[in-house]
Design an enzyme around this catalytic site. Structure first.
Site, mmCIF file in Angstrom:
data_model
loop_
_atom_site.group_PDB
_atom_site.id
_atom_site.type_symbol
_atom_site.label_atom_id
_atom_site.label_comp_id
_atom_site.label_asym_id
_atom_site.label_seq_id
_atom_site.Cartn_x
_atom_site.Cartn_y
_atom_site.Cartn_z
ATOM 1 C CG ASP A 91 -0.297 -0.020 2.527
ATOM 2 O OD1 ASP A 91 0.949 0.023 2.563
ATOM 3 O OD2 ASP A 91 -1.011 -0.080 3.559
ATOM 4 C CG ASP A 205 35.643 27.134 -14.619
ATOM 5 O OD1 ASP A 205 36.397 26.205 -14.265
ATOM 6 O OD2 ASP A 205 34.818 27.041 -15.554
HETATM 7 C C1 SPV Z 1 31.530 23.401 -16.500
HETATM 8 O O1 SPV Z 1 30.391 23.168 -16.088
HETATM 9 O O2 SPV Z 1 32.453 23.705 -15.743
HETATM 10 C C2 SPV Z 1 31.845 23.308 -17.938
HETATM 11 C C3 SPV Z 1 30.775 23.562 -18.911
HETATM 12 O O3 SPV Z 1 32.975 23.075 -18.264
HETATM 13 S S1 SPV Z 1 30.892 25.229 -19.364
HETATM 14 O O4 SPV Z 1 30.773 26.028 -18.154
HETATM 15 O O5 SPV Z 1 29.834 25.508 -20.299
HETATM 16 O O6 SPV Z 1 32.205 25.440 -19.967
HETATM 17 MG MG MG Z 2 34.394 23.303 -16.748
#
Ligand code: SPV
Ligand code: MG
Length: 432
Positions: A91, A205
């Site tokens: 259930d 990044d």
């Molecule tokens: C990430 O997510 O870090 C990538 C994809 O490498 S992008 O940000 O589009 O490069």
């Molecule tokens: Mg990346």
């Protein structure tokens, strides 16, 4: 004699299943359906036992007359074939996302006078323990690592969502919805984005967050999840370093690394040509791929080559040339990237690539070209779609607004309505 049908997707039989069979036997002849792998990955979790072995397992239970394969999560195929008088189920499917399936089955049965029997769900310590053990098994490196390749063969498109912490990993792991077609749906895999991993640490990044720290993020995620992981390896670094990264990732149970054909100071691709970024030569990238493939110890692990030619405006021919060369060098997949809003250059690449190469998995990251649907990607031969940064981008403005409002009102009451309750956030986390 009546026909009673029940569907199992489990890898282990416990008291709950035996109870269902014994209850079913009271009504008539018992047929057990084995939910197919294809349906299981959307409905529940990835099976650790093959379809054939699960069918044999169910067939060995005392009181089971026969076993059939159920391909459709909504029972349409088996109900049409078997026309059971009764469908019996725990259930637990009267509530939550599964209740839509129950309603659908009820409607099918009522069209010819069949009925549903719900039996009280067995939830004792033994059942709980078996459930936890199954989850643990799925999270082990040797099971998790091979799952991406299995998924590529099982599903038209593998859906990966970014995760950069235990909590975001849990969201990717546990989010299940009832789709428009009444079927349940969920993500298949996790993407550990360099952008989101860096952003979560307040860093740019640019390969500044070192591998030790990136591995820590992987561990935070593997500790609380079971789904396969695709790791964003940026440029892969020096080839001499990349081979060690491959071994470490394999050991941690990561399924794939994606490395991009850039060198020097890497910047995020979404900057395109606005910042200085250098693409490496085809030879340099091929050497790195070949060295990585030579270093890996399992057949499961995948090295996916990411092509930046469209991002850096080097043209379609350059992208296709690179794809051919990278596959020849041993790449297990190709990721093609674009920062255009219009998906046409991605579609053109995929179509041209697929004319020559029908099998090498294709990966795309539709952050900019986000109008394209999964269905369209499948039509153009894409195997993996990565939603690379949406959880981070969703959380950031919500946190920022909350911080601003607490400053504005000099208390937290005004923001309370938009917050998850403490109770809910606690229940999100599993306790052993
Ligand atoms: C990430 O997510 O870090 C990538 C994809 O490498 S992008 O940000 O589009 O490069
Ligand atoms: Mg990346």
């Amino acid at each position: 004699m009546k026909t009673v049908y029940t569907c199992f997707s489990t890898d282990v039989i416990h008291a709950g299943h035996l109870n269902i069979i014994s209850e079913a036997g009271k009504y008539g002849k018992v047929i057990v359906g084995c939910l197919s792998d294809k349906a299981s990955i959307r409905y529940n979790r990835f099976p650790t036992v093959s379809e054939e072995d699960r069918m044999a397992l169910y067939g060995n239970i005392d009181g089971v007359d026969s076993v059939v394969l159920q391909n459709d999560m909504l029972y349409d195929d088996v109900i049409e074939k078997i026309h059971p008088d009764i469908v019996i189920h725990g259930d637990n499917w009267t509530t939550g996302a599964e209740s839509a399936i129950r309603s659908h089955v009820k409607e099918l049965l009522e069209s010819y006078g069949g009925q549903i029997v719900d039996v009280p769900y067995t939830y004792n310590e033994e059942v709980k323990k078996i459930d936890l053990q199954l989850k643990e098994k799925l999270s082990m490196p040797e099971y998790r690592r091979k799952r991406l390749r299995q998924l590529i063969n099982l599903t038209p498109i593998v859906k990966a969502m970014e995760a950069h912490s235990g909590l975001t990993g849990l969201i990717v792991e546990k989010t299940v919805i009832e789709g428009e077609n009444g079927k349940l749906d969920q993500f298949d895999a996790m993407w550990i984005s360099s952008l989101c991993d860096s952003t979560a640490k307040g860093k740019p990044d640019i390969e500044l967050v070192d591998m030790t720290s990136r591995f820590r993020t992987i561990e935070d995620i593997t500790e609380v999840t079971t789904k396969p992981i695709i790791f964003d390896g940026d440029t892969g670094g020096l080839t001499e370093h990349f081979v060690y990264t491959v071994r470490s990732l394999e050991r941690m149970g990561v399924s794939a690394v994606i490395i991009e054909d850039k060198k020097g100071l890497k910047k995020n691709s979404l900057f395109g040509t606005e910042v200085k970024q250098t693409q490496c030569t085809i030879e340099e990238m091929c050497d790195k791929i070949a060295a990585g493939k030579k270093a890996q110890l399992t057949d499961d692990f995948m090295i996916i080559a990411r092509i930046e030619s469209l991002i850096l405006e080097q043209g379609m021919e350059d992208a296709l040339n690179r794809a051919r060369a990278f596959v020849k060098a041993g790449a297990d997949g190709i990721m093609i990237h674009s920062r255009k809003k219009d998906p046409s250059e991605i579609i053109e690449f995929c179509d041209k690539f697929r004319e020559e190469d029908k099998t090498t998995p294709l990966v795309v990251v539709p952050s900019s070209f986000n109008t394209i649907t999964e269905e369209e990607l499948i039509e153009h031969g894409v195997n993996i779609v990565i939603y690379a940064n949406q959880l981070t981008r969703a959380a950031f403005p919500a946190m920022q607004k909350t911080a601003e409002d607490i400053l504005k009102y000099h208390r937290a009451k005004e923001v309370d309505d938009r917050l998850m309750s403490i109770k809910d956030i606690i229940t999100l986390i599993d306790e052993i």
